[in-house]
Design a protein around this motif. Structure first.
Motif, PDB file in Angstrom:
ATOM      1  N   ASP A  85      98.615 -23.985  32.668  1.00 43.00           N
ATOM      2  CA  ASP A  85      98.080 -22.954  32.503  1.00 43.00           C
ATOM      3  C   ASP A  85      99.375 -21.127  32.755  1.00 43.00           C
ATOM      4  N   GLU A  86      99.498 -20.233  32.529  1.00 40.58           N
ATOM      5  CA  GLU A  86     100.810 -19.118  32.941  1.00 40.58           C
ATOM      6  C   GLU A  86      99.592 -18.328  34.007  1.00 40.58           C
ATOM      7  N   ILE A  87     100.702 -17.464  34.947  1.00 43.72           N
ATOM      8  CA  ILE A  87     100.665 -16.836  35.221  1.00 43.72           C
ATOM      9  C   ILE A  87     101.378 -15.369  35.186  1.00 43.72           C
ATOM     10  N   ASN A  88     101.275 -14.644  35.235  1.00 45.58           N
ATOM     11  CA  ASN A  88     101.974 -13.666  34.681  1.00 45.58           C
ATOM     12  C   ASN A  88     102.322 -13.030  35.969  1.00 45.58           C
ATOM     13  N   ILE A  89     103.525 -13.115  36.827  1.00 44.84           N
ATOM     14  CA  ILE A  89     103.538 -12.844  38.140  1.00 44.84           C
ATOM     15  C   ILE A  89     103.697 -11.320  38.186  1.00 44.84           C
ATOM     16  N   GLY A  90     104.867 -11.108  38.143  1.00 41.68           N
ATOM     17  CA  GLY A  90     105.282  -9.378  37.086  1.00 41.68           C
ATOM     18  C   GLY A  90     104.356  -8.249  37.357  1.00 41.68           C
ATOM     19  N   GLN A  91     103.024  -8.571  35.794  1.00 42.24           N
ATOM     20  CA  GLN A  91     102.168  -8.046  35.553  1.00 42.24           C
ATOM     21  C   GLN A  91     101.383  -7.361  36.496  1.00 42.24           C
ATOM     22  N   LEU A  92     100.944  -9.199  37.625  1.00 44.24           N
ATOM     23  CA  LEU A  92      99.859  -8.964  38.591  1.00 44.24           C
ATOM     24  C   LEU A  92     100.244  -8.413  39.735  1.00 44.24           C
ATOM     25  N   SER A  93     101.218  -8.204  39.914  1.00 42.78           N
ATOM     26  CA  SER A  93     102.134  -7.458  41.137  1.00 42.78           C
ATOM     27  C   SER A  93     101.736  -5.478  40.823  1.00 42.78           C
ATOM     28  N   LYS A  94     102.327  -5.860  39.099  1.00 40.34           N
ATOM     29  CA  LYS A  94     102.307  -4.041  39.189  1.00 40.34           C
ATOM     30  C   LYS A  94     101.139  -3.514  38.432  1.00 40.34           C
ATOM     31  N   LYS A  95     100.001  -4.382  38.528  1.00 36.46           N
ATOM     32  CA  LYS A  95      98.737  -4.246  38.069  1.00 36.46           C
ATOM     33  C   LYS A  95      97.918  -3.643  39.713  1.00 36.46           C
ATOM     34  N   LEU A  96      98.088  -4.686  40.938  1.00 34.66           N
ATOM     35  CA  LEU A  96      97.514  -4.952  42.340  1.00 34.66           C
ATOM     36  C   LEU A  96      98.610  -3.584  42.689  1.00 34.66           C
ATOM     37  N   GLY A  97     100.062  -3.235  42.706  1.00 38.34           N
ATOM     38  CA  GLY A  97     100.058  -2.521  43.312  1.00 38.34           C
ATOM     39  C   GLY A  97     100.613  -3.083  44.498  1.00 38.34           C
ATOM     40  N   CYS A  98     100.711  -4.833  44.806  1.00 39.87           N
ATOM     41  CA  CYS A  98     101.490  -5.265  45.728  1.00 39.87           C
ATOM     42  C   CYS A  98     102.181  -6.092  45.304  1.00 39.87           C
ATOM     43  N   PRO A  99     103.517  -6.333  45.909  1.00 39.52           N
ATOM     44  CA  PRO A  99     104.701  -7.789  46.121  1.00 39.52           C
ATOM     45  C   PRO A  99     103.708  -8.917  45.999  1.00 39.52           C
ATOM     46  N   VAL A 100     103.434  -9.876  44.250  1.00 43.71           N
ATOM     47  CA  VAL A 100     103.483 -10.921  44.434  1.00 43.71           C
ATOM     48  C   VAL A 100     104.375 -12.225  44.509  1.00 43.71           C
ATOM     49  N   VAL A 101     104.393 -13.447  45.108  1.00 43.49           N
ATOM     50  CA  VAL A 101     104.905 -14.590  44.721  1.00 43.49           C
ATOM     51  C   VAL A 101     104.373 -15.593  44.602  1.00 43.49           C
ATOM     52  N   GLU A 102     105.466 -16.469  44.693  1.00 42.63           N
ATOM     53  CA  GLU A 102     104.156 -17.927  43.868  1.00 42.63           C
ATOM     54  C   GLU A 102     105.087 -19.060  44.770  1.00 42.63           C
ATOM     55  N   ILE A 103     104.006 -19.890  45.481  1.00 44.78           N
ATOM     56  CA  ILE A 103     104.490 -20.904  46.328  1.00 44.78           C
ATOM     57  C   ILE A 103     103.810 -21.942  46.176  1.00 44.78           C
ATOM     58  N   SER A 104     103.857 -23.007  46.831  1.00 49.64           N
ATOM     59  CA  SER A 104     103.376 -24.971  47.112  1.00 49.64           C
ATOM     60  C   SER A 104     103.331 -25.029  48.140  1.00 49.64           C
ATOM     61  N   ALA A 105     102.077 -24.726  48.793  1.00 50.48           N
ATOM     62  CA  ALA A 105     102.573 -24.927  50.777  1.00 50.48           C
ATOM     63  C   ALA A 105     102.637 -26.579  50.510  1.00 50.48           C
ATOM     64  N   LEU A 106     101.703 -27.133  49.903  1.00 49.10           N
ATOM     65  CA  LEU A 106     102.243 -28.791  49.524  1.00 49.10           C
ATOM     66  C   LEU A 106     103.156 -29.388  50.165  1.00 49.10           C
ATOM     67  N   LYS A 107     103.543 -28.609  48.725  1.00 48.51           N
ATOM     68  CA  LYS A 107     105.242 -29.214  48.590  1.00 48.51           C
ATOM     69  C   LYS A 107     106.564 -28.562  49.485  1.00 48.51           C
ATOM     70  N   GLY A 108     105.909 -26.888  49.676  1.00 41.60           N
ATOM     71  CA  GLY A 108     107.074 -26.427  50.886  1.00 41.60           C
ATOM     72  C   GLY A 108     108.151 -25.202  50.027  1.00 41.60           C
ATOM     73  N   THR A 109     107.533 -25.423  49.024  1.00 48.99           N
ATOM     74  CA  THR A 109     108.515 -24.539  47.845  1.00 48.99           C
ATOM     75  C   THR A 109     107.801 -23.279  48.016  1.00 48.99           C
ATOM     76  N   GLY A 110     108.771 -22.111  48.266  1.00 51.94           N
ATOM     77  CA  GLY A 110     108.613 -20.974  48.314  1.00 51.94           C
ATOM     78  C   GLY A 110     108.853 -20.149  49.827  1.00 51.94           C
ATOM     79  N   ILE A 111     107.597 -20.876  50.609  1.00 51.76           N
ATOM     80  CA  ILE A 111     107.388 -20.952  51.360  1.00 51.76           C
ATOM     81  C   ILE A 111     107.872 -19.705  52.330  1.00 51.76           C
ATOM     82  N   MET A 112     109.427 -19.929  52.692  1.00 49.07           N
ATOM     83  CA  MET A 112     110.257 -19.458  53.824  1.00 49.07           C
ATOM     84  C   MET A 112     110.431 -18.764  53.151  1.00 49.07           C
ATOM     85  N   GLU A 113     110.843 -17.809  52.025  1.00 48.17           N
ATOM     86  CA  GLU A 113     110.883 -16.470  51.208  1.00 48.17           C
ATOM     87  C   GLU A 113     109.848 -15.853  51.361  1.00 48.17           C
ATOM     88  N   ALA A 114     108.691 -16.346  50.860  1.00 49.53           N
ATOM     89  CA  ALA A 114     107.378 -15.856  51.134  1.00 49.53           C
ATOM     90  C   ALA A 114     107.015 -14.767  52.263  1.00 49.53           C
TER      91      ALA A 114
END
Length: 724
Positions: free
Chosen positions: A124-153
Motif C-alpha cells: 500500500d502507499e500513503i502520500n504523507i505530504g499530501q495527507l499533511s496538506k489536506k489535514l492542515g497538520c504535520p504528519v510523520v511516519e513511524i513504526s512504534a514496534l521497531k522504534g523507527t522514527g519515534i524520537m524524531e516524532a
C-alpha cells in the motif's frame, strides 16, 4: 518550563508501544482523579522537561465510555501543549475519525502514522505530504514496534508545542450544518476560548448532555438544530458522523492507494483457524493447557525447585563450589552474634520461611507472565475476547467482560478496575463479581504447591484451575441473569482485531517484569507483615496458665483460633486448624496461603517436591480434599486489595457485601460437592455429606434452567444503598 504531550489514538493503534519507547523506565502509573481508569504518565528519554501523557485508547471523543469521557475532559480542561495523534496506517479511514475531532479542539496536533512497515509490506502507499496538506497538520511516519522514527516524532511534537498558534485546518461541513454551527458558536459568547468554540458547537449540535449542561446552551439554538434535522431528515449526531466520513473519504481518495489483494493476508488465514466456530475453543483450551503446563509442570517447576532448594534452601553447587542458601547464611550469622532465641525464630521461622515460601514461586510466575505477555502482544488474546463473546453472550455477558478477566490473570485489582470500560451497569457489576474467579498471579503459588505436593506435578491441575474459573463465570452469568438485579441484554461488543505480529523481546520482558515486580513488592510489604503476625500468633500462647513462647505450634494462639473455626470447613474435607488458618490468612493476600503453610509446616518441607512434602501435607490433606481446598481458594472472596477495588467500583457497601457473599457461598458450595462426591466415588461410601452435595447440585441446576423471575425483594434491599 515543562511541555505536555498527550498521546491519543484508537485501541490497538500502537499507542502503548510508542509510550514505552519514548519514556522507557521513566513511567508513573496511577488513576485519573475521581475514577479508576489507569493513568500513565512519563518523561521523554533524554529530555526530562517533556511530560508525555498516555490517554486511554478511544474511538471518538463522544461520551459513550468512561475512557472517552476521561480523554475528552483531560484535553479540554488540562489543555496539553500538543497532541501526538497515533494513527494505524493499515486502518487509516477509521482512525481519521478521531483525528478530525482532535483538530477541532484548537490544540496543536502532530499525526504519527504508525505501522508503516506493515503498510509497505502489503504494497500500500500513503502520500504523507499530501495527507499533511489536506489535514492542515504535520504528519510523520513511524513504526512504534521497531522504534523507527519515534524520537524524531517526539522532537517534532516538542517543536510544534513551541509555536504560538494552531495551524491545522478545520474541515467544513455541508452548508446547512455549517450555518447551525456558526450560529451556535456566536451564541456561546465570551465564556469559551475562541479556539475551542467549534468543538463545543459540534458537541451541542450532537446533543451531548454533559456539554449542554456545562455550557447552559442558549434556547435560541434549539430551533436551529431541529430545523437542520428536518431539512436533512436525520438526527444531529448521525448528520455530523456522515459529514465526517464524507470529509475523510475525500482525503483518502487523494492520499491512500491500497494494493488490490486477491489473496488473504497471513492474519486472515490464521483467523480462519483460531476463530473457527468449531476449532476456536479447543485451540484456546490447548493453548492455555500448554501455557500452564510449561509454567507449572516443566520449566517453571525446574526453576522453582532450583530456587527453593538453593536460594531458600540448603544451597546448591555452582562451578564446583557449594554455595549456601539464605536460611543457612542467615542462621549462621544469627548464631555467630548469639541472637536471642525468639528473634532467631522470628527471622528464620517467620520472615525467611514465610516470605521465602512465597518468593520461591516467583520463577513459575515469571514464566507464566512471559507467555501471557506474548499472547497479548502478538494479537491472540484479542481473538480470545472475540471467541468468548460468542459464549458469554449466551449467558448474559459480552466479550467485553473477558477483558477485565484477562487483565486479572496478572492481578485481580486492575482486572476489577478494567470493568469501568463496560457501559451497561448490570454487566459491569456482574463482571466485577466474577472477574476474580480467574486465577491471578497470587493464586499461582497455591496451584503450584498442591500440584507438586499432592498430585505429583500432574499437568492437568493448573489448567483445570483456569477452566474452573471460566466455568464459574459462565454458570454465574446464567444464574444471575435470571434475577431482576442483572436482567437485560448484554452490551454490544466492538473490538479492533490487530494484525498478528511478532512481539519484541523488550516489550514482552517489560510486561513480565511489571507484573512480577508488583508481586515481589507485595511480598516485601503485605506478606512480610502477615508472616510476622502468623509467626507471633503461632509461636506464642498460653501454656499452664502462663503466656509465652510455645514449643508445639498446636499450643499457640493461631492454633486456638484455627480450631475455633475449623468446623466450618470440615464438610469440605480440610477441617484441620492449619488449613483453616491458611484459608483465612489468604483474605489478606492469597500468597499468604503458601506463606502460612511455610511457617506451620516448615519452609523446607513445603518448598520441596517429593515424598517429604507428601508425608507432611498428607497429614492434613488427601488428594480430594486438596483439590477442594484449591478450588475454594480460587473462587472465594479475593484479597483485601481486590475487595477494596470492588468497594470503589461498586461505590456501595451493600453491593460490595453482596459480591463477597456470593463469591464465598459459591466457593463453599463447589468445594463441598468436590469433596463429598469425590470421596464417594473414590471410596464407595455414601453418607449424609454426599446426599447434601447432590441436593446442592440439584439446586444449582434448577437455578440455571429455571425461567426468569424478578427478584424484587433482593433488588429493593440492594438498591436502598447509594446508587452507583
Amino acid at each position: 518550563m515543562s511541555i505536555k504531550i498527550a498521546l491519543a489514538g484508537n485501541p490497538n493503534c500502537g499507542k502503548t508501544t510508542l509510550f514505552n519507547g519514548l519514556t522507557g523506565s521513566n513511567q508513573f502509573v496511577g488513576n485519573w482523579p475521581g475514577v479508576t481508569v489507569e493513568k500513565k504518565e512519563g518523561r521523554l528519554k533524554g529530555n526530562k522537561d517533556v511530560i508525555i501523557m498516555d490517554l486511554p485508547g478511544i474511538y471518538s471523543l463522544s461520551p459513550y465510555t468512561l475512557e472517552e469521557v476521561v480523554a475528552r475532559n483531560y484535553l479540554i480542561t488540562e489543555r496539553p501543549d500538543v497532541i501526538l495523534n497515533i494513527v494505524d496506517g493499515t486502518n487509516l479511514e477509521r482512525n481519521l475519525y478521531l483525528s478530525t475531532q482532535l483538530m477541532e479542539l484548537g490544540i496543536p496536533v502532530l499525526m504519527a502514522v504508525n505501522m508503516m512497515d506493515i503498510v509497505k509490506k502489503y504494497g500500500d502507499e500513503i502520500n504523507i505530504g499530501q495527507l499533511s496538506k489536506k489535514l492542515g497538520c504535520p504528519v510523520v511516519e513511524i513504526s512504534a514496534l521497531k522504534g523507527t522514527g519515534i524520537m524524531e516524532a517526539a522532537g517534532q511534537a516538542v517543536a510544534l508545542a513551541a509555536q504560538s498558534r494552531q495551524n491545522a485546518a478545520v474541515h467544513k461541513f455541508s452548508a446547512d450544518v455549517e450555518a447551525v454551527l456558526e450560529e451556535i458558536e456566536r451564541c456561546l459568547g465570551d465564556g469559551i476560548p475562541e479556539e475551542q468554540k467549534r468543538f463545543y458547537a459540534i458537541k451541542l449540535f450532537e446533543r451531548d448532555d454533559k456539554i449542554t449542561a456545562r455550557m447552559s446552551m442558549v434556547p435560541d439554538v434549539e430551533h436551529l438544530i431541529r430545523r437542520t434535522e428536518e431539512a436533512l431528515d436525520d438526527d444531529a449526531e448521525s448528520i455530523i458522523t456522515n459529514e465526517r466520513y464524507t470529509y475523510i473519504a475525500s482525503i483518502i481518495d487523494g492520499c491512500y492507494r491500497r494494493k488490490h489483494r486477491q489473496k488473504l493476508s497471513t492474519s486472515d488465514k490464521i483467523d480462519h483457524v483460531v476463530t473457527n466456530r468449531f476449532l476456536a475453543l479447543p485451540i484456546f483450551a490447548l493453548v492455555m493447557w500448554l501455557v500452564y503446563y510449561v509454567s507449572v509442570s516443566t520449566v517453571g517447576t525446574w526453576a522453582t525447585d532450583w530456587t527453593n532448594d538453593g536460594l531458600f534452601g540448603e544451597g546448591w553447587e555452582m562451578f564446583g563450589r557449594w554455595v549456601p542458601g539464605i536460611p543457612v547464611i542467615v542462621g549462621d550469622f544469627l548464631a555467630s552474634v548469639n541472637c536471642a532465641g525468639w528473634l532467631s525464630s522470628l527471622i528464620l521461622d517467620g520472615i525467611v520461611a514465610g516470605v521465602g515460601a512465597v518468593l520461591g514461586f516467583v520463577p513459575q510466575m515469571l514464566v507464566l507472565f512471559i507467555f501471557l505477555a506474548f499472547l497479548e502482544a502478538c494479537g491472540y488474546m484479542a481473538r480470545v475476547a472475540f471467541i468468548m463473546d460468542r459464549i458469554f453472550r449466551k449467558f448474559g455477558l459480552s466479550g467485553k467482560s473477558f477483558i477485565p478477566m484477562l487483565i486479572g490473570t496478572g492481578c485481580g485489582v486492575p482486572g476489577i478496575m478494567a470493568s469501568r470500560t463496560i457501559e451497561n451497569d448490570r454487566d459491569r457489576k456482574m463482571t466485577i463479581m466474577t472477574t476474580t474467579f480467574i486465577p491471578c498471579g497470587a493464586k499461582l503459588p497455591i496451584i503450584a504447591l498442591f500440584a507438586g505436593a499432592l498430585f505429583g506435578g500432574a499437568s492437568w491441575v493448573a489448567p483445570s484451575a483456569y477452566f474452573v474459573g471460566i466455568a464459574a463465570i459462565i454458570c454465574s452469568g446464567i444464574i444471575l441473569k435470571k434475577t431482576k438485579l442483572f436482567a437485560g441484554d448484554p452490551a454490544p461488543f466492538v473490538m479492533e482485531l490487530p494484525a498478528y505480529h511478532m512481539p519484541t523481546a523488550v516489550n514482552v520482558l517489560r510486561s513480565m517484569w511489571e507484573r512480577g515486580w508488583s508481586f515481589i513488592k507485595k511480598a516485601g510489604t503485605v506478606i512480610l507483615l502477615s508472616t510476622i503476625f502468623i509467626w507471633f500468633t503461632s509461636s506464642f500462647g498460653f501454656v499452664d496458665g502462663s503466656f509465652g513462647m510455645v514449643e508445639d505450634l498446636s499450643d499457640g494462639l493461631l492454633a486456638v483460633i484455627g480450631r475455633g473455626i475449623s468446623w466450618i470447613f470440615a464438610p469440605l474435607g480440610w477441617g484441620s486448624w492449619q488449613a483453616a488458618v491458611a484459608a483465612i490468612t489468604g483474605l489478606v493476600a492469597k500468597e499468604n496461603v503458601v506463606g502460612t503453610f511455610g511457617i506451620l509446616f516448615g519452609f523446607a518441607k513445603v518448598a520441596e517436591d517429593g515424598q517429604e512434602i507428601w508425608g507432611t501435607m498428607a497429614q492434613t490433606f488427601t488428594a480430594v480434599s486438596a483439590y477442594s481446598f484449591l478450588v475454594f481458594n480460587l473462587l472465594c472472596a479475593p484479597c483485601f486489595a481486590a475487595i477494596g477495588a470492588i468497594k470503589r467500583e461498586m461505590n456501595n457497601a451493600k453491593w460490595t457485601w453482596f459480591a463477597i457473599g456470593y463469591q464465598t457461598a459459591l466457593a463453599y458450595a463447589v468445594s463441598l460437592c468436590i469433596y463429598q462426591l469425590g470421596t464417594w466415588f473414590t471410596t464407595g461410601t455414601f453418607g449424609i455429606g454426599a446426599a447434601v452435595a447432590l441436593l446442592v447440585i440439584a439446586l444449582f441446576i434448577y437455578l440455571m434452567v429455571r425461567p426468569y423471575r424478578e427478584g424484587r425483594s433482593l433488588t429493593a434491599r440492594l438498591s436502598a444503598g447509594k446508587a452507583v
